[in-house]
Write a protein that holds these residues in place. Sequence first.
Motif, mmCIF file in Angstrom:
data_model
loop_
_atom_site.group_PDB
_atom_site.id
_atom_site.type_symbol
_atom_site.label_atom_id
_atom_site.label_comp_id
_atom_site.label_asym_id
_atom_site.label_seq_id
_atom_site.Cartn_x
_atom_site.Cartn_y
_atom_site.Cartn_z
ATOM 1 N N PRO A 62 -12.796 8.602 -3.026
ATOM 2 C CA PRO A 62 -12.989 7.864 -2.317
ATOM 3 C C PRO A 62 -15.001 7.010 -2.000
ATOM 4 O O PRO A 62 -14.890 6.031 -2.443
ATOM 5 C CB PRO A 62 -13.047 7.889 -0.918
ATOM 6 C CG PRO A 62 -11.999 8.665 -0.798
ATOM 7 C CD PRO A 62 -12.450 9.820 -2.100
ATOM 8 N N PHE A 63 -15.684 7.491 -1.361
ATOM 9 C CA PHE A 63 -17.724 7.731 -1.029
ATOM 10 C C PHE A 63 -17.829 8.194 -1.215
ATOM 11 O O PHE A 63 -18.785 9.178 -1.818
ATOM 12 C CB PHE A 63 -17.470 7.082 0.436
ATOM 13 C CG PHE A 63 -16.272 6.174 0.932
ATOM 14 C CD1 PHE A 63 -16.383 4.751 1.093
ATOM 15 C CD2 PHE A 63 -15.000 6.552 1.367
ATOM 16 C CE1 PHE A 63 -15.967 3.694 1.500
ATOM 17 C CE2 PHE A 63 -14.305 5.751 2.142
ATOM 18 C CZ PHE A 63 -14.778 4.196 2.090
ATOM 19 N N PHE A 78 -7.641 2.194 -7.840
ATOM 20 C CA PHE A 78 -7.862 2.683 -7.391
ATOM 21 C C PHE A 78 -6.145 3.564 -6.241
ATOM 22 O O PHE A 78 -6.844 4.803 -5.555
ATOM 23 C CB PHE A 78 -8.965 2.662 -6.574
ATOM 24 C CG PHE A 78 -9.897 2.303 -7.199
ATOM 25 C CD1 PHE A 78 -10.639 4.052 -7.610
ATOM 26 C CD2 PHE A 78 -10.628 1.122 -8.376
ATOM 27 C CE1 PHE A 78 -11.752 3.569 -8.778
ATOM 28 C CE2 PHE A 78 -11.423 1.663 -9.521
ATOM 29 C CZ PHE A 78 -12.347 3.000 -9.560
ATOM 30 N N GLN A 79 -5.389 2.249 -6.811
ATOM 31 C CA GLN A 79 -4.313 2.860 -5.329
ATOM 32 C C GLN A 79 -3.501 3.407 -6.099
ATOM 33 O O GLN A 79 -3.295 4.664 -5.996
ATOM 34 C CB GLN A 79 -3.577 1.207 -6.084
ATOM 35 C CG GLN A 79 -3.245 0.172 -4.586
ATOM 36 C CD GLN A 79 -2.943 0.615 -2.971
ATOM 37 O OE1 GLN A 79 -1.653 0.863 -3.727
ATOM 38 N NE2 GLN A 79 -3.468 0.468 -1.971
ATOM 39 N N PHE A 87 -6.170 7.170 -6.071
ATOM 40 C CA PHE A 87 -6.284 7.859 -4.617
ATOM 41 C C PHE A 87 -4.458 8.202 -3.433
ATOM 42 O O PHE A 87 -5.462 9.090 -2.411
ATOM 43 C CB PHE A 87 -7.083 6.922 -3.293
ATOM 44 C CG PHE A 87 -8.058 7.125 -3.966
ATOM 45 C CD1 PHE A 87 -9.279 8.290 -3.844
ATOM 46 C CD2 PHE A 87 -8.958 5.804 -4.346
ATOM 47 C CE1 PHE A 87 -10.497 8.149 -4.086
ATOM 48 C CE2 PHE A 87 -10.039 6.077 -4.851
ATOM 49 C CZ PHE A 87 -11.196 7.097 -5.367
ATOM 50 N N ARG A 88 -3.691 7.899 -4.075
ATOM 51 C CA ARG A 88 -2.500 8.314 -4.323
ATOM 52 C C ARG A 88 -2.402 9.688 -4.677
ATOM 53 O O ARG A 88 -1.790 10.198 -3.892
ATOM 54 C CB ARG A 88 -1.477 7.487 -4.399
ATOM 55 C CG ARG A 88 -0.223 7.641 -3.799
ATOM 56 C CD ARG A 88 1.025 7.244 -3.917
ATOM 57 N NE ARG A 88 1.090 5.250 -3.733
ATOM 58 C CZ ARG A 88 0.713 4.952 -2.464
ATOM 59 N NH1 ARG A 88 1.203 5.676 -1.485
ATOM 60 N NH2 ARG A 88 0.784 4.152 -2.085
ATOM 61 N N SER A 135 -17.051 -0.079 -2.955
ATOM 62 C CA SER A 135 -15.652 0.899 -2.484
ATOM 63 C C SER A 135 -15.407 1.157 -1.308
ATOM 64 O O SER A 135 -14.486 1.573 -1.140
ATOM 65 C CB SER A 135 -16.802 2.484 -2.123
ATOM 66 O OG SER A 135 -18.251 2.647 -1.031
ATOM 67 N N HIS A 136 -15.013 -0.299 -0.133
ATOM 68 C CA HIS A 136 -14.580 -0.112 0.542
ATOM 69 C C HIS A 136 -13.504 -0.969 -0.185
ATOM 70 O O HIS A 136 -12.036 -0.732 0.937
ATOM 71 C CB HIS A 136 -15.906 -1.481 1.861
ATOM 72 C CG HIS A 136 -15.926 -2.018 1.639
ATOM 73 N ND1 HIS A 136 -16.879 -2.537 0.565
ATOM 74 C CD2 HIS A 136 -15.748 -2.953 2.189
ATOM 75 C CE1 HIS A 136 -17.221 -3.590 0.934
ATOM 76 N NE2 HIS A 136 -16.346 -4.774 2.097
ATOM 77 N N LEU A 137 -13.226 -1.323 -0.779
ATOM 78 C CA LEU A 137 -12.728 -3.169 -1.039
ATOM 79 C C LEU A 137 -11.143 -2.278 -1.794
ATOM 80 O O LEU A 137 -10.409 -2.325 -2.844
ATOM 81 C CB LEU A 137 -12.703 -4.576 -1.310
ATOM 82 C CG LEU A 137 -13.611 -5.303 -0.099
ATOM 83 C CD1 LEU A 137 -14.253 -5.912 -0.887
ATOM 84 C CD2 LEU A 137 -12.605 -5.132 0.819
ATOM 85 N N ARG A 138 -12.402 -1.191 -2.974
ATOM 86 C CA ARG A 138 -11.552 -1.275 -4.229
ATOM 87 C C ARG A 138 -10.104 -0.559 -4.124
ATOM 88 O O ARG A 138 -9.592 -0.579 -4.931
ATOM 89 C CB ARG A 138 -12.656 -0.402 -5.345
ATOM 90 C CG ARG A 138 -12.867 1.584 -4.661
ATOM 91 C CD ARG A 138 -14.004 1.970 -5.910
ATOM 92 N NE ARG A 138 -13.805 2.671 -4.987
ATOM 93 C CZ ARG A 138 -14.590 3.933 -6.142
ATOM 94 N NH1 ARG A 138 -15.200 4.598 -7.116
ATOM 95 N NH2 ARG A 138 -14.902 5.386 -5.499
ATOM 96 N N PRO A 139 -9.828 0.722 -3.388
ATOM 97 C CA PRO A 139 -8.965 1.471 -2.588
ATOM 98 C C PRO A 139 -7.458 -0.014 -2.597
ATOM 99 O O PRO A 139 -6.000 0.334 -3.463
ATOM 100 C CB PRO A 139 -8.430 1.626 -1.850
ATOM 101 C CG PRO A 139 -9.717 1.171 -0.664
ATOM 102 C CD PRO A 139 -10.747 0.927 -2.106
ATOM 103 N N ARG A 140 -7.815 -0.849 -3.280
ATOM 104 C CA ARG A 140 -6.440 -2.720 -2.678
ATOM 105 C C ARG A 140 -6.581 -2.538 -4.580
ATOM 106 O O ARG A 140 -5.360 -3.220 -4.501
ATOM 107 C CB ARG A 140 -7.312 -3.574 -2.478
ATOM 108 C CG ARG A 140 -7.845 -3.152 -1.236
ATOM 109 C CD ARG A 140 -8.033 -4.967 0.010
ATOM 110 N NE ARG A 140 -9.190 -4.301 1.805
ATOM 111 C CZ ARG A 140 -9.121 -5.303 2.017
ATOM 112 N NH1 ARG A 140 -8.754 -6.280 1.612
ATOM 113 N NH2 ARG A 140 -9.508 -4.852 3.535
ATOM 114 N N GLY A 188 0.734 -1.333 0.193
ATOM 115 C CA GLY A 188 -0.024 -0.070 -0.099
ATOM 116 C C GLY A 188 1.336 1.022 -0.149
ATOM 117 O O GLY A 188 0.112 2.449 0.187
#
Lengths: 463, 463
Positions: free
Chosen positions: B453-454, B131-132, B135-136, B122-127, B44
Amino acid sequence: MDLITIRELYRNKEQYIGKKITVGGWVRSNRDSKTFGFIVLNDGTFFETLQIVYGDKLSNFAEIAKINVGSALIIEGELVATPEAKQPFEIQATDIQVEGNSPSEYPLQKKRHTLEYLRSISHLRPRTNTFQAVFRVRSLIAYAIHKFFQERDFVYVHTPIITGSDAEGAGEMFQVTTLDLNNVPLTEDGKVDYAEDFFGKPTNLTVSGQLNGETYAMAFRNIYTFGPTFRAENSNTTRHAAEFWMIEPEIAFADLKDDMVLAENMIKYIIRYVLENAPEEMNFFNSFIDKGLLERLEHVANSEFGHVTYTEAIDILVKNNDKFDYKVSWGCDLQTEHERYLTEEVFKKPVFVTDYPKDIKAFYMKLNEDNKTVAAMDLLVPGIGEIIGGSQREDDYDKLVQRMEELGLDKEDYDFYLDLRKFGSTRHAGFGLGFERCVMYLTGMGNIRDVIPFPRTVNNCEL
Amino acid sequence: MDLITIRELYRNKEQYIGKKITVGGWVRSNRDSKTFGFIVLNDGTFFETLQIVYGDKLSNFAEIAKINVGSALIIEGELVATPEAKQPFEIQATDIQVEGNSPSEYPLQKKRHTLEYLRSISHLRPRTNTFQAVFRVRSLIAYAIHKFFQERDFVYVHTPIITGSDAEGAGEMFQVTTLDLNNVPLTEDGKVDYAEDFFGKPTNLTVSGQLNGETYAMAFRNIYTFGPTFRAENSNTTRHAAEFWMIEPEIAFADLKDDMVLAENMIKYIIRYVLENAPEEMNFFNSFIDKGLLERLEHVANSEFGHVTYTEAIDILVKNNDKFDYKVSWGCDLQTEHERYLTEEVFKKPVFVTDYPKDIKAFYMKLNEDNKTVAAMDLLVPGIGEIIGGSQREDDYDKLVQRMEELGLDKEDYDFYLDLRKFGSTRHAGFGLGFERCVMYLTGMGNIRDVIPFPRTVNNCEL
């Protein structure tokens, strides 16, 4: 427009002495005799002011001689060193243009105004010394916080403001709606028909971004939030506002110890940043708002924070129960008087209190092996009491579900949160820093209404 | 915990090659043969992953060989250079601890998922990779903006989220209330009794911090806001969200030209910052999301922005009216198709359109001498259209009042705003940058739901 700022003049005066420059700013005072006068000018970029000398060679001398406090001017002239005066230099004006006058009913005359009065003119109070200092330092603290986390590669996450859930199950919430309150649509059984509302369901303003933040920590490892939060609490104190900003870092592959190291480093970083970048403002606070402020902050920046468990803290406090209005015993929540006693009298420095009874803490905190306490921490600082609250989070699916059941929380509302414990769970921790508390702590200001540009409290939502 | 991040390994590998280190992260893939296996690990902190080699000397080899995508591991081993492989190094594991398993129903298997599907988790997609990266970069853009303004000594002002007024008189607003909608209290004449509401009057979520921001610019000269804003518009497009963040700088002793210089410098600064600090992510966008993105951004960062008046722009567009769905004529508002034609076909670079007809712009914009147009500017960029809208503000008390009267605005609602023109008024200007538009522009992502994010949109307020 090509104006030199007063900040630039003070920071790099060698470059400008003897040169012709143009500045713009607002009149703080103006005194004239028959053939010359002095204006004290502030341009908002710097805490200190600039003296302007003008004489009757100006074609508009008569106008300038009468110019009132608060007027906006653009001034051309030579910057001259004044080694024998209080101020390091002054401008000998060759031209003064009036951008905007300020009539005599200007509410900020030269005399001292009370903070209460200034609260009634929140659109003008940033023009005073006190609020120039407060709101510049507020801005610097915000930036120091971003800088601290970004230098450590934390990802800044904007957690939502409008939310369909109540994160901590704590605190009165504001409802957000587009329904017409004069004509609320009803379902067949006479309840509010939220299918007609904007989001198709009841929604509120967030009280914390933590649970959302955790989802991003489980993806980015280290994240922080920095956004507004809301409490509809009907309390009229000097420390509570209905709208305030909060910082909530969350770190994965980390335990309570890591969490405390992060909090300690962050607080020290902020203090050092502000002392370094706003020395004039901090001296002002130290002289006029809170004598001893600088000494206290420097002590905090240079001391190792103390550590004590809740159980040990209660032992200490019980022995001093005669000093407290509210007597303590194991299991009770600490009041500000106890917190301040611990940090000011016992430890004489910031102190982390850890491992609180589970019954006075939130459901998501990690249960310790004693089954009675949780891996929580509060950071107490002299002069304030609690400034940070945090914990390691329960990362065990079964234990978390059990705790939610004990507290009667509806599992379905927390599906996403439980997923984090189902898919690649890892120890993680975080904390919350109330931004306004932090600004009060660093400035010595005693009322939260005086560190928020346009404060919102019960029955107060002006401008 | 004393873990080395994958970011640190990539940035300073010389320090770690040949050393025993410990890392923690989540499994992206795992393939094993009978006596050894390979895990691709992401922690991450960095866009690239780390290869872990493990063998049957591990006491828990059988467990690790079966470990699923998404599991959290802590791995000890030696970092070994792999000059002949695709990746620069790998860890030869001597110990692997499972922090948290991930069962086979983990929603993010190795296969490619659609953005639509990922929106539903949406709680898992940043993985995921996409989306990494998103959102970075979002986080870096936010920081670049703060850095840009703070380096120029702008004061960051938190304008209020809950407001008693409608700043621009534009846009549907969300109401904020603590009244019980099932039982709305009424006054004697049957209207909602707002005296019972938290603030004692109707309140809404802010649509812009500008007017409040101006009050601070008249004290600090240069300020900026960066906070959430809200529109309760029932529009389901790829460019609109109900909750989004906005940046609104405001500069005093400044005119429209200064405003445009500031906007141009800011956009270039952000682009350079992101290209420098997220090269891996930007390459990913360029390869998989928006081919040509890097070339476009580099061109923008290095070109001088164009300038054209609205009247000139209309002349150009009228000649090409056959190309547009919506035909233009003087006085009409520009649509995205016109904006993109100007910036992409005519100027082939970002362009400021200035001096719009007063009737299609807000009341507070400074009237030009022609009495028909105002000192407004929109910045149009290739691929998007309008990304910034700004103006010099009307600083003349009488002209502002006249304009308010023409538009039927109630003077009493704007007392504080008029005070700024009464007491030390000076020319000033500002603009608004929609933060999500900016993130879309820099990442090439096509849907605003994929850069928040949400996200909150009509009938959608999940988590």
